[in-house]
Each structure stands twice: as structure tokens, then as C-alpha cells.
Design a protein around this motif. Structure first.
Motif, short mmCIF file in Angstrom:
data_model
loop_
_atom_site.label_atom_id
_atom_site.label_comp_id
_atom_site.label_asym_id
_atom_site.label_seq_id
_atom_site.Cartn_x
_atom_site.Cartn_y
_atom_site.Cartn_z
N ARG A 25 -7.13 -0.53 2.66
CA ARG A 25 -6.97 0.83 3.19
C ARG A 25 -7.14 1.83 2.06
NH1 ARG A 25 -2.61 -0.32 7.29
NH2 ARG A 25 -2.51 -2.57 7.36
N TYR A 83 0.85 -1.19 0.00
CA TYR A 83 0.00 0.00 0.00
C TYR A 83 0.88 1.23 0.00
CZ TYR A 83 0.58 -0.83 5.09
OH TYR A 83 1.09 -1.09 6.33
N ASP A 120 -4.75 0.39 13.41
CA ASP A 120 -3.45 0.96 13.74
C ASP A 120 -3.50 1.77 15.03
OD1 ASP A 120 -0.84 1.91 13.81
OD2 ASP A 120 -0.71 1.68 11.64
N ASP A 144 -2.88 5.41 4.92
CA ASP A 144 -2.63 3.97 5.03
C ASP A 144 -3.22 3.41 6.32
OD1 ASP A 144 -0.43 5.75 5.89
OD2 ASP A 144 0.40 3.95 6.79
N ASN A 145 -3.68 4.26 7.19
CA ASN A 145 -4.28 3.81 8.44
C ASN A 145 -5.78 4.06 8.46
OD1 ASN A 145 -1.78 3.00 9.38
ND2 ASN A 145 -1.37 4.94 10.41
MG MG Z 1 -0.17 1.55 9.71
#
Ligand code: MG
Ligand code: AMP
Length: 485
Positions: free
Chosen positions: A180, A74, A259, A249-250
Motif C-alpha cells: 500500500r 503499514y 478495503d 493505507d487503503n
Molecule cells: Mg484498510
């Protein structure tokens, strides 16, 4: 032997978004905590998972039958700056498990060694942060917030080099997926439009099946993600949760919290609260979370444009239209949640001004967020003292209480019902720290007790008053959280 039934649609359908990989061998695995109830939901026998073969599976030393482990690729905007290639640097997707209730969930290891995405990292995780993630996500689950879950933490027997040498561990995560916003950004960056097309189909089938038959499936997917994220962030805001690192990405497509690096619960109410040691600009401060959610959703929308409409202007107009609904959807959801917290029968017609005004009183007085909302139950029963002692003689509390009582006049909920939505226990920073410090030295008792308290956050538990108390002031003012530890 464990009863886990694996499938691997991510691997089958999304070649190009992962690297096949295996975990490093943990020299001396030791199961620190196992989530029996979740194991059973997955269709596994907890006793099997406790056996040496089960622990080998959980730590990554043995690949379970049917699993096809990969490190997922990602990208992501981190604090607003774009990184084209992040990926699972120290984690693996073991595979998807078909649960006892016939749902599909990811089984994922974190801290399982370097992968092709590790960049400069060592691929490892220390015990305390993995226990922290386990504790926080299970507390969030008990609080009713959509979240990735903790199945287990296994100490590896290795040391991990941080500022000092620390015991290493693997965290075993369960999630409805690990897709994500950053997965879409990565797919969009590849020189292969079919990659994104496959990711859209895969995501729709996992998280928004009704979008498949919509006139514009990619737009319907965006719409579904906007909805679940509006709901998720409203829930965070209703309990004082600060995610701390809302990089793209979270942020999940499923709408689950993911996360748990630098997250923390706010004690004294202040929308500017930031705990993360690296968030110097306060980008991810408590009060900024809805705006950041929208910013991230805009990054998702950008990746989908060509699939929304071949004409760029039309696509932008359609996507923008949906994004512009986010603040309204967020506010509506937040107002509903606040109305239940205030014990009102319905969202007030003045658009939850009552909730805003209570927050203003809390801010002005420096009152503890969780305790203040909990104290409303007593006030509903005629005892205003607990709330008054929290806010002191701050201006506005008398008139607020009057307006609130008037708003409660028609068909409001009882103190007992209010207690079911205003937690008495949240994972307070000083308690979490205390439990993790003890665990690092080998004493798990405080962790186990805290985890137990947090399983029933709405129920007052005898002899556990200290778990409802705010941190001492000197602790709170210097408390910091860390990413990637
Ligand atoms: Mg992360
Ligand atoms: P996070 O802050 O946990 O969201 O991680 C951001 C990125 O850094 C992800 O790509 C992680 O896989 C990677 N990462 C974090 N810690 C490590 C580590 N110790 N070794 C390798 N990669 C890591």
C-alpha cells in the motif's frame, strides 16, 4: 492436500515490515461461501477446500504447508491525519500462492484475531461485513475493475460484540499484493534506509518489472503507480463507485481496489454523494476521488524522493513532473471509458464534453446513474423513451440527444455493444442490505441470488427486473455505510 503452492518473498525480502503471527482458533468453522473458479485459478481443488481440513485452512485454524503467516506493518493518512503505525490489526498474510497460470498472489485472512497491530480493536470481523466485502469485490471483478478478490467467507462459530452480538467470520482475500502507499510511509519512517530500498525493489519486481532497468527505477515505479491508479479511479468514476475510505493505507501499489468497508454505488447522480457515516466533511465524496488519488500519490512520491535523486531539488522536480501528469492521464482514461459508454467510435475531439454534459443533465434531473447509461442502448436503437422517462423534462436533454446522435453518426457501436459496457446490475445498496440482513439471521438465499445476478452485470436476466431498479427514495436518503465492522 489443497494443491496450493506457497512462496513467501514478502517475508524473505522485507524483514522489518511484519510480525510473524498466527490466527486465533475458530471454535466451530462453517464455510459460508467459496469461490470455486478462483480456487481453481489458484491451483486448489474446491472440494478439498470444502473438506474439514480445507475449511480449517481457510479460517486460519491450520497453517498450510509452505505458508509463513505474518501481520503486515503499514502507516497511513486517515482522512488526512497521519497514523505512523496501523498495520494488520485483524488480518494475516498467509503467504503468496503461485497460481496455475504461474502468477504470484497474496492469500490473506481478515477477521483472524488480534495481532501486535490491533491497538484497541478486538481483531474480529462480523459475518455481514465480510460477506459485503466478498460480494462487492466479486461484483467489481465482474464489472471489469481491477480488484482484490474474495476466495471465501467462513463463519467462525464465535460471537462478535458490536452494537449487538453478531456472528463472527473470516474473509479470505486474494490480491496481487497487499503493498500500500501506507507500506511505503511506514518503511520510510524507519531508521533504516535499506528498508525502503528493499521495498522499492520488491514492489518493482512484483508490479512494475520494466522499472528495474529504467534510468531511475524509483521514479519509474512512481510513474507506474500513477498510471494504474489513474486507470482504476477512472473506472470507478465510470460506474458510479464510491470507495468511501481512500486513506493512504487503503491505496494499493498494484492498482487494485482494496478495503471494501464503507464503499457503495451511487444511485442518483450527484458528485457530492457520500455514504460513509464517518466522512463528515465529504473528503471521499464521489466527485473528489481523482483529487484524493493524486493527494495519496503525492504521499507515495514523498517517500521515494531520496531514491529518485540524491539532490532533493532535482528529486522534487522529477516527482512533481510525474504527479502533474495525473489529472491528464486520469482525464484521458475517463474520456475513453465514457466514449465507449456513449457508444462513440472515438473520444470526441472536444475532450468528452458530451459526457460532461450528460452528467450535468443527470445531476439536474436526479436520474439514476446506472439506469441512465443503460438506457442509452435503447436510444441508440431509436427509442429515447427510457432515457427521457428517467430525466423527465429537464432542460438540455433535447439538445444533448441531438448532439449525441450527430456524434454517433460515424462508425459508432451498436446497442448490443453498448450493453456490454453499461451494466444493468450493480450492487445497489438496498439489495446488498437486504441480502446481508437475511444472512445475519441465517438465510443465505438472498445473498446467493444477488451474488449470482452480479456475476453477469451486463446481461439482462429473466425474472430479475427488481435487481435493476433503484432503491425506494426513503431508503436512499437515509442510507449510511460503516468502516471497520
Ligand atoms: Mg484498510
Ligand atoms: P480499515 O478501516 O479496515 O482500513 O482499518 C484501519 C485499521 O484499523 C487497520 O490497521 C485495521 O487492521 C484496523 N482495524 C480495523 N478493525 C479492527 C478490529 N476489529 N480489530 C483490530 N484492528 C482493526
Amino acid at each position: 492436500m489443497t494443491g496450493l503452492q506457497f512462496d513467501n518473498t514478502f517475508v524473505r525480502e522485507l524483514d522489518g515490515l511484519y510480525e510473524r503471527w498466527s490466527a486465533r482458533t475458530a471454535p466451530d468453522p462453517d464455510l459460508v461461501v467459496l469461490n470455486d473458479a478462483l480456487a481453481q485459478e489458484l491451483g486448489a481443488d474446491p472440494d478439498d477446500l470444502r473438506s474439514p481440513a480445507g475449511v480449517d485452512l481457510l479460517v486460519g485454524n491450520a497453517v498450510p504447508a509452505g505458508a509463513d503467516p505474518v501481520a503486515q506493518a503499514y502507516a497511513g493518512h486517515q482522512f488526512g491525519g497521519y497514523s505512523p503505525r496501523l498495520g494488520d490489526g485483524r488480518a494475516l498474510l498467509l503467504g503468496e500462492v503461485i497460481t496455475a497460470a504461474d502468477d504470484r498472489v497474496d492469500l490473506h485472512l481478515k477477521g483472524s484475531g488480534r495481532t501486535p497491530f490491533a491497538r484497541g480493536g478486538d481483531g474480529l470481523a462480523a459475518l455481514a461485513p465480510m460477506l459485503r466485502e466478498y460480494l462487492m469485490c466479486e461484483a467489481m471483478h465482474a464489472l471489469g475493475v481491477p480488484t482484490t478478490r474474495g476466495l471465501a467467507v467462513v463463519a467462525t462459530g464465535d460471537s462478535v460484540t458490536r452494537e449487538t452480538l453478531l456472528p463472527g467470520a473470516v474473509f479470505v482475500r486474494v490480491a496481487s499484493s497487499h503493498l500500500r502507499v501506507g507500506t511505503f510511509q511506514y518503511a520510510a519512517s524507519l531508521d533504516d534506509p535499506s528498508m525502503l530500498a528493499r521495498l522499492i525493489d520488491h514492489s518493482i519486481s512484483r508490479h512494475a518489472p520494466s522499472a528495474a532497468t529504467a534510468e531511475r527505477p524509483a521514479l519509474a515505479l512512481l510513474d507506474a503507480v500513477i498510471d494504474v491508479q489513474a486507470d482504476l479511479i477512472a473506472r470507478w468514476m465510470s460506474i458510479g463507485f464510491i470507495h468511501g475510505v481512500m486513506n493512504t493505507d487503503n491505496m494499493t501499489i498494484s492498482g487494485e481496489t482494496i478495503d471494501y468497508g464503507p464503499c457503495a454505488f451511487m444511485d442518483v447522480y450527484d458528485p457530492a454523494t457520500v455514504f460513509s457515516s464517518i466522512d463528515h466533511g465529504g473528503r471521499y465524496a464521489f466527485g473528489n476521488q481523482p483529487q484524493i488519488g493524486l493527494w495519496n500519490l503525492a504521499r507515495l512520491a514523498e517517500t521515494l524522493l531520496a531514491f529518485i535523486d540524491p539532490d532533493q531539488d532535482t528529486a522534487v522536480e522529477l516527482a512533481t513532473g510525474r504527479l502533474e501528469e495525473f489529472p491528464t492521464r486520469f482525464r484521458a482514461r475517463w474520456s475513453e471509458l465514457m466514449a465507449t459508454k456513449l457508444g462513440l467510435a472515438a473520444v470526441p475531439t472536444d475532450d468528452a464534453e458530451l459526457a460532461d454534459d450528460l452528467l450535468a443533465v443527470l445531476h439536474e434531473s436526479g436520474a439514476d446513474f446506472t439506469s441512465a447509461f443503460r438506457s442509452l442502448s435503447a436510444a441508440a436503437d431509436g427509442d429515447e423513451q427510457p432515457l427521457r422517462s428517467l430525466v423527465g423534462d429537464v432542460d438540455g436533454i433535447d439538445s444533448w440527444l441531438e448532439r449525441w446522435q450527430a456524434a454517433r453518426a460515424a462508425g459508432s457501436s451498436t446497442a448490443v455493444e453498448m450493453n456490454a459496457v453499461n451494466p444493468i446490475y450493480v450492487p445497489r445498496n438496498h439489495l446488498v442490505d437486504e441480502a446481508l440482513n437475511a444472512a445475519t439471521t441465517g438465510d443465505l438465499a438472498p445473498f446467493t441470488t444477488l451474488l449470482d445476478v452480479l456475476q453477469q452485470p451486463f446481461t439482462e436476466q429473466s425474472g430479475r427486473h427488481r435487481f435493476a431498479e433503484p432503491a425506494p427514495a426513503d431508503f436512499a436518503s437515509s442510507f449510511r455505510t460503516f468502516c471497520g465492522t
